[in-house]
Write a protein that holds these residues in place. Structure first.
Motif, PDB file in Angstrom:
ATOM      1  N   MET A   1       0.839  -1.196   0.000  1.00  0.00           N
ATOM      2  CA  MET A   1       0.000   0.000   0.000  1.00  0.00           C
ATOM      3  C   MET A   1       0.873   1.246   0.000  1.00  0.00           C
ATOM      4  O   MET A   1       1.845   1.321   0.731  1.00  0.00           O
ATOM      5  N   ASN A   2       0.491   2.191  -0.812  1.00  0.00           N
ATOM      6  CA  ASN A   2       1.193   3.467  -0.878  1.00  0.00           C
ATOM      7  C   ASN A   2       0.394   4.526  -0.129  1.00  0.00           C
ATOM      8  O   ASN A   2      -0.815   4.409   0.021  1.00  0.00           O
ATOM      9  N   GLN A   3       1.095   5.558   0.289  1.00  0.00           N
ATOM     10  CA  GLN A   3       0.410   6.665   0.954  1.00  0.00           C
ATOM     11  C   GLN A   3       0.198   7.779  -0.061  1.00  0.00           C
ATOM     12  O   GLN A   3       1.116   8.150  -0.791  1.00  0.00           O
ATOM     13  N   TYR A   4      -1.026   8.291  -0.104  1.00  0.00           N
ATOM     14  CA  TYR A   4      -1.401   9.330  -1.052  1.00  0.00           C
ATOM     15  C   TYR A   4      -2.006  10.515  -0.319  1.00  0.00           C
ATOM     16  O   TYR A   4      -2.482  10.392   0.804  1.00  0.00           O
ATOM     17  N   GLU A   5      -1.997  11.635  -1.023  1.00  0.00           N
ATOM     18  CA  GLU A   5      -2.651  12.838  -0.525  1.00  0.00           C
ATOM     19  C   GLU A   5      -3.429  13.418  -1.694  1.00  0.00           C
ATOM     20  O   GLU A   5      -2.888  13.543  -2.792  1.00  0.00           O
ATOM     21  N   THR A   6      -4.676  13.718  -1.470  1.00  0.00           N
ATOM     22  CA  THR A   6      -5.472  14.329  -2.529  1.00  0.00           C
ATOM     23  C   THR A   6      -6.084  15.623  -2.013  1.00  0.00           C
ATOM     24  O   THR A   6      -6.544  15.691  -0.877  1.00  0.00           O
ATOM     25  N   VAL A   7      -6.012  16.638  -2.846  1.00  0.00           N
ATOM     26  CA  VAL A   7      -6.634  17.925  -2.546  1.00  0.00           C
ATOM     27  C   VAL A   7      -7.619  18.185  -3.671  1.00  0.00           C
ATOM     28  O   VAL A   7      -7.274  18.059  -4.842  1.00  0.00           O
ATOM     29  N   PHE A   8      -8.842  18.509  -3.305  1.00  0.00           N
ATOM     30  CA  PHE A   8      -9.812  18.851  -4.335  1.00  0.00           C
ATOM     31  C   PHE A   8     -10.556  20.114  -3.946  1.00  0.00           C
ATOM     32  O   PHE A   8     -10.670  20.454  -2.775  1.00  0.00           O
ATOM     33  N   ILE A   9     -11.011  20.820  -4.975  1.00  0.00           N
ATOM     34  CA  ILE A   9     -11.715  22.090  -4.786  1.00  0.00           C
ATOM     35  C   ILE A   9     -13.148  21.896  -5.246  1.00  0.00           C
ATOM     36  O   ILE A   9     -13.395  21.480  -6.377  1.00  0.00           O
ATOM     37  N   LEU A  10     -14.068  22.204  -4.350  1.00  0.00           N
ATOM     38  CA  LEU A  10     -15.492  22.109  -4.663  1.00  0.00           C
ATOM     39  C   LEU A  10     -16.025  23.486  -5.021  1.00  0.00           C
ATOM     40  O   LEU A  10     -15.550  24.500  -4.514  1.00  0.00           O
ATOM     41  N   THR A  11     -17.022  23.510  -5.866  1.00  0.00           N
ATOM     42  CA  THR A  11     -17.604  24.766  -6.323  1.00  0.00           C
ATOM     43  C   THR A  11     -18.174  25.570  -5.142  1.00  0.00           C
ATOM     44  O   THR A  11     -18.737  24.989  -4.214  1.00  0.00           O
ATOM     45  N   PRO A  12     -18.027  26.882  -5.159  1.00  0.00           N
ATOM     46  CA  PRO A  12     -18.456  27.705  -4.016  1.00  0.00           C
ATOM     47  C   PRO A  12     -19.969  27.889  -3.897  1.00  0.00           C
ATOM     48  O   PRO A  12     -20.430  28.414  -2.890  1.00  0.00           O
ATOM     49  N   VAL A  13     -20.738  27.451  -4.868  1.00  0.00           N
ATOM     50  CA  VAL A  13     -22.190  27.648  -4.801  1.00  0.00           C
ATOM     51  C   VAL A  13     -22.877  26.602  -3.919  1.00  0.00           C
ATOM     52  O   VAL A  13     -24.070  26.694  -3.674  1.00  0.00           O
ATOM     53  N   LEU A  14     -22.116  25.633  -3.420  1.00  0.00           N
ATOM     54  CA  LEU A  14     -22.694  24.588  -2.576  1.00  0.00           C
ATOM     55  C   LEU A  14     -22.987  25.109  -1.175  1.00  0.00           C
ATOM     56  O   LEU A  14     -22.263  25.950  -0.647  1.00  0.00           O
ATOM     57  N   SER A  15     -24.031  24.558  -0.578  1.00  0.00           N
ATOM     58  CA  SER A  15     -24.292  24.864   0.829  1.00  0.00           C
ATOM     59  C   SER A  15     -23.338  24.023   1.673  1.00  0.00           C
ATOM     60  O   SER A  15     -22.659  23.129   1.164  1.00  0.00           O
ATOM     61  N   ASP A  16     -23.301  24.304   2.957  1.00  0.00           N
ATOM     62  CA  ASP A  16     -22.420  23.565   3.857  1.00  0.00           C
ATOM     63  C   ASP A  16     -22.767  22.073   3.858  1.00  0.00           C
ATOM     64  O   ASP A  16     -21.882  21.223   3.851  1.00  0.00           O
ATOM     65  N   VAL A  17     -24.050  21.774   3.853  1.00  0.00           N
ATOM     66  CA  VAL A  17     -24.508  20.379   3.863  1.00  0.00           C
ATOM     67  C   VAL A  17     -24.103  19.673   2.567  1.00  0.00           C
ATOM     68  O   VAL A  17     -23.620  18.537   2.592  1.00  0.00           O
ATOM     69  N   GLN A  18     -24.274  20.353   1.439  1.00  0.00           N
ATOM     70  CA  GLN A  18     -23.916  19.761   0.146  1.00  0.00           C
ATOM     71  C   GLN A  18     -22.415  19.514   0.050  1.00  0.00           C
ATOM     72  O   GLN A  18     -21.980  18.508  -0.513  1.00  0.00           O
TER      73      GLN A  18
ATOM     74  N   TYR B   1       9.635  11.055   2.835  1.00  0.00           N
ATOM     75  CA  TYR B   1       9.883  12.380   3.407  1.00  0.00           C
ATOM     76  C   TYR B   1       8.591  13.185   3.507  1.00  0.00           C
ATOM     77  O   TYR B   1       8.349  13.870   4.501  1.00  0.00           O
ATOM     78  N   ALA B   2       7.774  13.095   2.478  1.00  0.00           N
ATOM     79  CA  ALA B   2       6.486  13.798   2.498  1.00  0.00           C
ATOM     80  C   ALA B   2       5.580  13.214   3.578  1.00  0.00           C
ATOM     81  O   ALA B   2       4.863  13.947   4.261  1.00  0.00           O
ATOM     82  N   ALA B   3       5.630  11.903   3.749  1.00  0.00           N
ATOM     83  CA  ALA B   3       4.811  11.253   4.775  1.00  0.00           C
ATOM     84  C   ALA B   3       5.261  11.689   6.174  1.00  0.00           C
ATOM     85  O   ALA B   3       4.429  11.948   7.050  1.00  0.00           O
ATOM     86  N   GLU B   4       6.581  11.786   6.375  1.00  0.00           N
ATOM     87  CA  GLU B   4       7.099  12.252   7.666  1.00  0.00           C
ATOM     88  C   GLU B   4       6.672  13.691   7.934  1.00  0.00           C
ATOM     89  O   GLU B   4       6.267  14.036   9.040  1.00  0.00           O
ATOM     90  N   TYR B   5       6.776  14.527   6.910  1.00  0.00           N
ATOM     91  CA  TYR B   5       6.385  15.929   7.058  1.00  0.00           C
ATOM     92  C   TYR B   5       4.897  16.048   7.385  1.00  0.00           C
ATOM     93  O   TYR B   5       4.506  16.826   8.256  1.00  0.00           O
ATOM     94  N   ALA B   6       4.075  15.258   6.704  1.00  0.00           N
ATOM     95  CA  ALA B   6       2.630  15.294   6.953  1.00  0.00           C
ATOM     96  C   ALA B   6       2.323  14.848   8.381  1.00  0.00           C
ATOM     97  O   ALA B   6       1.456  15.421   9.044  1.00  0.00           O
ATOM     98  N   ALA B   7       3.042  13.838   8.867  1.00  0.00           N
ATOM     99  CA  ALA B   7       2.831  13.370  10.240  1.00  0.00           C
ATOM    100  C   ALA B   7       3.214  14.461  11.241  1.00  0.00           C
ATOM    101  O   ALA B   7       2.495  14.694  12.217  1.00  0.00           O
TER     102      ALA B   7
END
Length: 114
Positions: free
Chosen positions: A1-18, A96-102
């Motif tokens: 298993m590899n360690q991953y990081e994902t960042v995603f941007i959601l549209t600003p027209v969504l409500s908090d619940v959405q 190194y990225a995993a250590e930094y994230a920790a």
């Protein structure tokens, strides 16, 4: 298993619940495929560096997880199909990225306790 990081941007027209519903959808995809979610951060509504789909802000979300490489393809297909996602980036973390994230997680947790 590899360690991953994902960042995603959601549209600003969504409500908090959405927005939370969309995040839960992607977390559900990961866990259904056998991924182990390590960390999740909601960075909130932020200004974009340049307009994307005529929008200047978006809800940023970060998820760190351990998974098999084939899980990434399924996750990214779902990102592309979901109209609420305006951008995403997933990358494999080296040791190194995993250590930094920790370290970053530990610093944030100690700040929350204070």
């Amino acid at each position: 298993m590899n360690q991953y990081e994902t960042v995603f941007i959601l549209t600003p027209v969504l409500s908090d619940v959405q927005m939370k519903e969309a995040v839960e959808k992607f977390k559900g995809i990961l866990t259904a495929e056998g991924a182990e979610i390590i960390n999740e951060e909601n960075w909130g509504l932020k200004k974009l560096a340049y307009p994307i789909q005529k929008k200047s802000t978006g809800f940023y979300q970060l998820i760190e997880f351990k998974a098999e490489p084939q899980v990434i393809e399924k996750l990214e297909i779902n990102f592309r199909r979901d109209e609420r996602v305006i951008r995403f980036l997933t990358f494999k973390m080296d040791k190194y990225a995993a250590e930094y994230a920790a370290k970053r997680r530990n610093v944030k947790s100690t700040k929350k306790e204070d």
